[in-house]
Design a protein around this motif. Structure first.
Motif, short mmCIF file in Angstrom:
data_model
loop_
_atom_site.label_atom_id
_atom_site.label_comp_id
_atom_site.label_asym_id
_atom_site.label_seq_id
_atom_site.Cartn_x
_atom_site.Cartn_y
_atom_site.Cartn_z
N SER A 204 62.50 15.83 15.06
CA SER A 204 61.53 16.84 15.47
C SER A 204 61.98 18.26 15.11
O SER A 204 61.26 19.22 15.37
CB SER A 204 61.29 16.74 16.98
OG SER A 204 62.52 16.76 17.64
N HIS A 205 63.16 18.39 14.49
CA HIS A 205 63.67 19.74 14.19
C HIS A 205 64.81 19.60 13.18
O HIS A 205 65.49 18.56 13.14
CB HIS A 205 64.18 20.37 15.50
CG HIS A 205 64.40 21.84 15.40
ND1 HIS A 205 65.56 22.39 14.92
CD2 HIS A 205 63.59 22.89 15.71
CE1 HIS A 205 65.46 23.72 14.95
NE2 HIS A 205 64.27 24.05 15.44
N LYS B 298 59.94 6.09 16.07
CA LYS B 298 58.86 7.02 15.76
C LYS B 298 58.17 6.65 14.45
O LYS B 298 56.96 6.71 14.34
CB LYS B 298 59.40 8.45 15.68
CG LYS B 298 59.65 9.06 17.04
CD LYS B 298 59.96 10.55 16.89
CE LYS B 298 60.43 11.13 18.20
NZ LYS B 298 61.13 12.42 17.99
N GLU C 221 68.01 18.45 14.66
CA GLU C 221 68.17 17.02 14.94
C GLU C 221 68.67 16.31 13.67
O GLU C 221 69.49 15.40 13.73
CB GLU C 221 66.84 16.43 15.42
CG GLU C 221 67.00 15.05 16.05
CD GLU C 221 65.66 14.46 16.50
OE1 GLU C 221 64.69 15.22 16.73
OE2 GLU C 221 65.60 13.21 16.60
N ASP D 126 53.64 13.22 9.82
CA ASP D 126 52.23 13.07 10.23
C ASP D 126 51.30 13.10 9.02
O ASP D 126 50.31 12.37 8.97
CB ASP D 126 51.83 14.20 11.20
CG ASP D 126 52.52 14.05 12.56
OD1 ASP D 126 52.98 12.93 12.86
OD2 ASP D 126 52.60 15.05 13.29
N HIS E 168 60.91 15.22 8.96
CA HIS E 168 60.39 16.03 10.06
C HIS E 168 59.05 15.45 10.52
O HIS E 168 58.22 15.06 9.70
CB HIS E 168 60.20 17.48 9.62
CG HIS E 168 59.91 18.41 10.76
ND1 HIS E 168 58.68 18.47 11.39
CD2 HIS E 168 60.72 19.29 11.41
CE1 HIS E 168 58.74 19.36 12.36
NE2 HIS E 168 59.97 19.88 12.40
N GLN E 169 58.84 15.43 11.84
CA GLN E 169 57.64 14.82 12.42
C GLN E 169 56.35 15.33 11.78
O GLN E 169 55.46 14.56 11.45
CB GLN E 169 57.64 15.09 13.93
CG GLN E 169 56.44 14.52 14.67
CD GLN E 169 56.54 13.00 14.82
OE1 GLN E 169 57.48 12.50 15.42
NE2 GLN E 169 55.58 12.26 14.26
N LYS E 170 56.30 16.66 11.57
CA LYS E 170 55.04 17.23 11.07
C LYS E 170 54.78 16.85 9.62
O LYS E 170 53.62 16.66 9.22
CB LYS E 170 55.03 18.75 11.26
CG LYS E 170 54.98 19.11 12.74
CD LYS E 170 54.57 20.54 12.98
CE LYS E 170 54.49 20.77 14.49
NZ LYS E 170 54.71 22.20 14.84
N GLU F 77 59.77 20.14 7.58
CA GLU F 77 58.34 20.33 7.87
C GLU F 77 57.57 20.91 6.67
O GLU F 77 56.49 20.47 6.32
CB GLU F 77 58.22 21.26 9.09
CG GLU F 77 56.80 21.62 9.45
CD GLU F 77 56.73 22.52 10.69
OE1 GLU F 77 57.78 22.75 11.33
OE2 GLU F 77 55.63 22.97 11.02
#
Lengths: 415, 415
Positions: free
Chosen positions: A322-323, A291, A326, A269, A264-266, A233
């Protein structure tokens, strides 16, 4: 007696005298080999030509032909490699530990050669020179089994090595080449515990698996690298992209290149678009999870098999997580325990990654491409161990040694 | 899924959490195990009785029955052994080396657990406790495969260990016992590279050879010891006899006991009679070569096979040699590279012996019986390695570890 038994026995007999050679004697022999390789370049090229012609006739692909081909420059590089091995410090004879026991015994742990190394490898004839010089430096006799497609080149190189060793104080026939390159003979070699102390396979996954599955002689396993870059992230935007691009594209065919990027998702993004653009500029084909495809629906979908694959080319698998946990789970499921990197500015996540990921080399904010004997500062390497016994990661000269305990007493007996 | 796969997978899953346990958590767990063994002594003895009765019914010999039998005292000794393991220093997490590279990368080599240890062993149930405690201390999960003749004892001991681990902060099922003791299952275990990081066979030569010859999982080989005492020309009379007697008779069944005594002709001329007398007083049966028999014609003749045999009882082979080199050649031909001693007052011969004899432990003026983890100061040992890779000689806790490289960067990529 078969050629295999005869040569293995001879190597085994000569291992003791090679083990007694001094560092200077071994270095002199290495320099003689380097000079002889250069001097006998025309002979080596002439023999190499026979392999190349046979290769062409049997329909060998351009990539393999290129690996097989020797040139004046490549032979000079080989000779330079041998000279570099001569400059490395000699591990043999090093006293690793020494201590006294309450009963007066003095114990020392001393480095010694392994004895006889069995080297089983594929097409590239430079491995013949590498293996011979690394084994010679560490006082090990070596029994070389190259592939039939390089047999003329290998015979020529070993003849040149013998010519050089004749001028040296080291035993000439401590370097042996098997001319019989049949599978049956290789299988017999796997079981030759009487004469061989270790087998080192160098080549594709099939060769290595065949040795690991069938050998009774202990094996130093090298090879498969399914490596990951995890972008956390907090990862620095530019650093993460630079490292991902370097790990994937700088030399995609090698084992420490990255095969999957976990994001990481963030971070995704904000920056996934830039990462994808950078990869595409380098002609990388991306296979992405759901995703990631939600964020860029032009991406190809990744299959289960993609996560397991060492692409060794300009293909990469991409997954959004997401973490950090993961990412760690993904690596535990699909990684080959070779080299794994986390790009992050969060100390806690870095420590979690270092503690929980099981691999030979773990990186924080650096490319997996550094898992290499030269990059680690070891000098020449015999390979990168992907096993946990004896040696793990880049193997320098000490990986070609064992130890013995020397115990000095004054009449001690055990009560 | 078979029991083997289920338990191996479970061990493998729990290995990660065990690896993360702190030294204190592991030591607390060991002390809980020690206490539980003592507390549950009646249960263990009751289960052990079932094995003893089955053994008697199947005609097991007294020697094996004795090895199988547990008593209150033996269980207390086992518990004491576990407490000692708790006192040993924890190798896991130790930073073995650390250095900086010119590009700013900082590299550390850190000790980590191997992962999952597969232990294959014969009758003695105390190995169950030894293996479990050494593996636990080094953060390794363990899959135990004992012999069918000790299955009730082993099940009881592992149940007790689980009971103790439930009170601890370590994962209970990191210690797993296979209840299926069939040969087929053992053979499957040899190949279980997906879940097992190493196999350690403990037992007779047949068991060990079967594992070495058939395993794909890397093996830590322990076992055979055909050890020699060489009495040089200048050897002190009394010291030589004391050491020969100690090495042969103090505990003849173990691997570091001597099997052959080599005597220099000139020492023999003066003292062979005394050596023979001393051996005979200890009820040792001597099998002698021609030269020794010329000096004492009542001695039994040695056969070629005698030189190769690990008698493991009060039998010794005796040979008169005319030079230290002849002793070294004999050892090279017949020795098992375990422990070899020279008794001499001639420094040059001692160095020749140390340089030329290839064995895990070499002794000057001391008994071969010292090749042992406790005698070397390592504390408890997993065995004495007779191989050259990974560990050689007595194996303390570090032999149950691997390493990983931790590399810290600031955005380095490879050019």
């Amino acid at each position: 007696m078969t050629e295999l038994l005869e040569k293995a026995r001879l190597a085994s007999t000569l291992a003791t005298s090679l083990a007694l050679c001094t560092t200077n004697q071994k270095n002199d022999a290495l320099l003689l080999i380097a000079n002889q390789l250069v001097e006998d370049t025309p002979f080596i090229l002439q023999e190499n030509k026979k392999d190349l012609e046979a290769g062409k006739q049997s329909g060998m692909g351009d990539h393999l032909l290129d690996r097989l081909q020797l040139t004046e420059e490549r032979i000079q590089d080989m000779a330079e490699g041998v000279r570099q091995v001569a400059t490395l410090s000699d591990p043999v004879g090093e006293i690793l530990e020494g201590w006294d026991r309450p009963n007066g015994l003095h114990i020392e742990k001393v480095r010694v050669p392994l004895g006889v190394v069995g080297m089983i490898y594929e097409a590239r004839p430079n491995v013949t020179v590498d293996a011979a010089s690394l084994c010679l430096k560490t006082g090990n006799a070596v029994l070389l089994r190259g592939s039939s497609s390089a047999i003329h080149s290998n015979k020529a190189i070993v003849a040149v090595i013998h010519r050089a060793l004749e001028k040296s104080e080291c035993p000439v026939e401590a370097v042996q080449l098997l001319e019989d390159t049949s599978r049956e003979t290789a299988s017999q070699m796997f079981k030759l515990t009487e004469y061989l102390d270790v087998l080192i396979p160098r080549g594709g996954a099939n060769l290595i698996q065949s040795v690991v599955n069938n050998a009774s002689v202990p094996v130093l396993e090298t090879g498969v690298g399914n490596c990951h870059i995890y972008i956390d992230e907090s990862a620095n935007h530019k650093m993460a992209i630079d490292i991902a691009i370097n790990a994937k594209t700088q030399r995609p065919s090698v084992c420490n290149a990255a095969e999957t990027i976990l994001v990481h998702q963030k971070w995704a993004d904000q920056h996934l678009e830039d990462l994808i653009k950078a990869l595409q500029e380098k002609k990388v084909e991306i296979r992405a999870d759901e995703k990631a495809r939600q964020m860029d629906k032009d991406l190809l979908p990744a299959t289960e098999e993609d996560w397991e694959t060492e692409f060794s080319n300009l293909t990469v698998a991409l997954r959004v997580v997401s973490h950090v946990d993961e990412a760690i789970s993904h690596i535990a499921s699909y990684g080959s325990k070779h080299s794994e990197a986390i790009i992050s500015e969060t100390a806690e996540n870095v420590e979690t990654f270092f503690n929980r990921v099981d691999a030979a080399a773990l990186y924080h904010n650096a490319s997996t491409r550094f898992t290499d004997g030269f990059e680690f500062g070891f000098g020449a390497e015999i390979g990168i161990s992907t096993q946990k016994l004896h040696a793990r990661g880049p193997m320098g000269l000490p990986a070609l040694t064992s130890t013995k305990y020397i115990v000095r007493g004054t009449g001690q007996i055990r009560e």
